[in-house]
Design a protein around this motif. Structure first.
Motif, mmCIF file in Angstrom:
data_model
loop_
_atom_site.group_PDB
_atom_site.id
_atom_site.type_symbol
_atom_site.label_atom_id
_atom_site.label_comp_id
_atom_site.label_asym_id
_atom_site.label_seq_id
_atom_site.Cartn_x
_atom_site.Cartn_y
_atom_site.Cartn_z
ATOM 1 N N GLY A 1 -8.520 23.477 10.698
ATOM 2 C CA GLY A 1 -7.381 22.899 10.737
ATOM 3 C C GLY A 1 -7.136 22.007 9.280
ATOM 4 N N ARG A 2 -7.944 21.832 8.443
ATOM 5 C CA ARG A 2 -7.903 21.291 7.125
ATOM 6 C C ARG A 2 -7.508 20.001 7.272
ATOM 7 N N ARG A 3 -8.027 19.233 8.104
ATOM 8 C CA ARG A 3 -7.599 17.797 8.634
ATOM 9 C C ARG A 3 -8.885 16.857 8.651
ATOM 10 N N LEU A 4 -8.712 15.804 8.156
ATOM 11 C CA LEU A 4 -9.791 14.806 8.443
ATOM 12 C C LEU A 4 -9.503 14.139 9.800
ATOM 13 N N ASN A 5 -10.557 13.884 10.479
ATOM 14 C CA ASN A 5 -10.339 13.160 11.610
ATOM 15 C C ASN A 5 -11.364 11.991 11.872
ATOM 16 N N SER A 6 -11.915 11.780 10.802
ATOM 17 C CA SER A 6 -12.964 10.284 10.858
ATOM 18 C C SER A 6 -13.065 9.984 9.596
ATOM 19 N N LEU A 7 -13.299 8.441 9.559
ATOM 20 C CA LEU A 7 -13.481 7.751 8.189
ATOM 21 C C LEU A 7 -14.883 6.764 8.387
ATOM 22 N N ALA A 8 -15.332 6.745 7.200
ATOM 23 C CA ALA A 8 -16.588 5.903 7.276
ATOM 24 C C ALA A 8 -16.211 4.726 6.114
ATOM 25 N N PHE A 9 -16.138 3.203 6.559
ATOM 26 C CA PHE A 9 -15.751 2.370 5.564
ATOM 27 C C PHE A 9 -17.129 1.677 5.248
ATOM 28 N N TYR B 1 0.731 -1.086 0.050
ATOM 29 C CA TYR B 1 -0.037 0.008 0.024
ATOM 30 C C TYR B 1 0.852 1.229 0.016
ATOM 31 N N ASP B 2 0.296 2.260 -0.407
ATOM 32 C CA ASP B 2 1.000 3.588 -0.554
ATOM 33 C C ASP B 2 0.084 4.749 0.250
ATOM 34 N N VAL B 3 0.957 5.265 1.183
ATOM 35 C CA VAL B 3 0.542 6.357 2.006
ATOM 36 C C VAL B 3 -0.145 7.670 0.953
ATOM 37 N N ALA B 4 0.757 7.779 0.020
ATOM 38 C CA ALA B 4 0.327 9.061 -0.791
ATOM 39 C C ALA B 4 -0.822 9.000 -1.629
ATOM 40 N N GLN B 5 -0.751 7.637 -2.148
ATOM 41 C CA GLN B 5 -2.161 7.406 -2.799
ATOM 42 C C GLN B 5 -3.326 7.512 -1.871
ATOM 43 N N VAL B 6 -3.302 6.781 -0.633
ATOM 44 C CA VAL B 6 -4.432 6.853 0.240
ATOM 45 C C VAL B 6 -4.809 8.183 0.539
ATOM 46 N N MET B 7 -3.837 8.930 1.210
ATOM 47 C CA MET B 7 -4.070 10.286 1.663
ATOM 48 C C MET B 7 -4.469 11.304 0.409
ATOM 49 N N GLY B 8 -3.869 11.192 -0.861
ATOM 50 C CA GLY B 8 -4.244 11.907 -1.922
ATOM 51 C C GLY B 8 -5.687 11.594 -2.269
ATOM 52 N N GLY B 9 -6.518 10.335 -2.201
ATOM 53 C CA GLY B 9 -7.695 9.925 -2.525
ATOM 54 C C GLY B 9 -8.610 10.449 -1.767
ATOM 55 N N LEU B 10 -8.276 10.257 -0.332
ATOM 56 C CA LEU B 10 -9.123 10.750 0.577
ATOM 57 C C LEU B 10 -9.184 12.226 0.874
ATOM 58 N N TYR B 11 -8.001 12.916 0.736
ATOM 59 C CA TYR B 11 -7.923 14.567 0.911
ATOM 60 C C TYR B 11 -8.382 15.048 -0.394
ATOM 61 N N GLY B 12 -8.324 14.457 -1.432
ATOM 62 C CA GLY B 12 -8.694 14.747 -2.832
ATOM 63 C C GLY B 12 -10.106 14.421 -3.222
ATOM 64 N N ASP B 13 -10.552 13.510 -3.607
ATOM 65 C CA ASP B 13 -11.982 13.127 -3.967
ATOM 66 C C ASP B 13 -12.893 12.880 -2.678
ATOM 67 N N GLY B 14 -12.159 12.398 -1.516
ATOM 68 C CA GLY B 14 -12.790 12.070 -0.288
ATOM 69 C C GLY B 14 -13.285 10.722 -0.238
ATOM 70 N N ALA C 1 -13.478 3.441 1.650
ATOM 71 C CA ALA C 1 -13.338 4.424 2.767
ATOM 72 C C ALA C 1 -13.501 5.771 2.268
ATOM 73 N N ARG C 2 -14.179 6.523 3.051
ATOM 74 C CA ARG C 2 -14.679 7.904 2.650
ATOM 75 C C ARG C 2 -14.771 8.864 3.802
ATOM 76 N N SER C 3 -14.658 10.211 3.583
ATOM 77 C CA SER C 3 -15.036 10.940 4.492
ATOM 78 C C SER C 3 -16.475 11.203 4.711
ATOM 79 N N ALA C 4 -16.993 11.245 5.900
ATOM 80 C CA ALA C 4 -18.443 11.202 5.730
ATOM 81 C C ALA C 4 -18.860 12.935 5.602
ATOM 82 N N LEU C 5 -18.109 13.821 5.778
ATOM 83 C CA LEU C 5 -18.289 15.169 5.203
ATOM 84 C C LEU C 5 -18.409 15.333 3.768
ATOM 85 N N THR C 6 -17.979 14.588 2.849
ATOM 86 C CA THR C 6 -18.004 14.670 1.605
ATOM 87 C C THR C 6 -19.479 14.651 0.960
#
Length: 289
Positions: free
Chosen positions: A142-150, A22-35, A208-213
């Motif tokens: 803070g522009r930070r995600l502090n929760s996720l929904a799978f 797995y790749d941290v940049a890919q995961v972070m990029g996806g969730l901070y980008g598309d959500g 996995a998504r941000s429930a804020l998207t």
């Protein structure tokens, strides 16, 4: 569903997984980008079929109990359950991809705070565009995600089954004019519709998504229900556990690996108590106007 072409059979420590699969940049990029991000074929169809059967039994039971199921629109319900209600909870919570995504986005001290499922039945309507809860200061300031929904579907999803629809990138939208800080005004709908992506996962896929998207369930025009399991996870400092009641019996707790226990927010009980759903989203009850 976005696919990262990752091998779901890998197991191991975070650092081993990080370097080999797995790749941290890919995961972070996806969730901070598309959500939203996804993994295809994370579980076998046999595993998902068993989950599906368990969910249907739990749904039938919840509908018979006052407060057992909460409406999320016409002919659509959400049911919060106990981890030990499903035989695959440990498999899900310890899946290498789930662990990796949680650690990458939420940090090593993440906590599982919720498990439940959504059921859009035949005849369910388009929901209004919404977030699942108000955006915290961590995100708006803070522009930070502090929760996720799978999310994990228990059936193959097709276009007429009311697929989940999401507007990528909108987890960062400030809630200006949002009703209850969750429901954007109708004049913003064209923006979401222009961005909208419908997700049609198959049995075994997980997202996995941000429930804020900003997202919505769409109208189910088929003759089939579309159950989807939900696993909610928080970073330290998030307060979503207050909306839920994660109970574990002592006998079940004693069967769990220590590596999982430390990532659960829970209440130990001798016998499980019926859950009265506390996270009602009032604005979803009428469907889209």
């Amino acid at each position: 569903m976005q696919t990262n072409n990752l091998n779901p059979s890998h197991a191991g420590t975070f650092s081993k997984v990080q370097s080999s699969v797995y790749d941290v940049a890919q995961v972070m990029g996806g969730l901070y980008g598309d959500g939203i991000i996804g993994l295809k074929s994370a579980f076998s169809k046999e595993w998902v079929q068993k989950l599906h059967d368990e969910v249907l039994d739990l749904y039938e039971d919840a509908l018979k109990r006052p407060g057992g199921a909460v409406g999320r629109g016409p002919k659509r319900h959400y049911v919060e359950i106990h981890p030990e209600d499903i035989s695959g909870f440990v498999d899900l919570a310890t899946h290498p991809w789930v662990i990796f995504v949680c650690e990458a986005v939420l940090g090593p001290d993440y906590k599982i705070v919720e498990i439940g499922f959504d059921v859009p039945n035949p005849g369910s309507q388009n929901q209004p565009w919404h977030r699942d809860f108000p955006a915290p200061d961590d995100t708006t300031v803070g522009r930070r995600l502090n929760s996720l929904a799978f999310n994990l579907t228990t059936v193959d999803v097709y276009e007429d089954m009311g697929p989940f629809e999401i507007a990528p990138g909108t987890q960062w939208d400030l809630p200006e004019g949002f009703q209850h800080e969750m429901f954007p005004p109708k004049n913003l709908y064209p923006r979401y519709e222009q961005r909208a992506q419908q997700k049609m996962p198959k049995m075994g896929d997980i997202s996995a998504r941000s429930a804020l998207t900003i997202h919505r369930g769409t109208a189910n025009l088929s003759d089939k229900s579309r159950p989807a399991l939900v696993l909610g996870v928080d970073a330290p400092g998030a307060n979503n556990a207050e909306r839920h009641d994660l109970q574990l019996t002592r006998r079940f707790f004693n069967t769990l690996p220590d590596s999982l226990r430390q990532h659960l927010t829970y209440r130990l009980v001798d016998e499980l108590e019926p859950i009265v759903q506390a996270h009602s989203i009032e604005g979803l009850m009428m469907g889209e106007a």
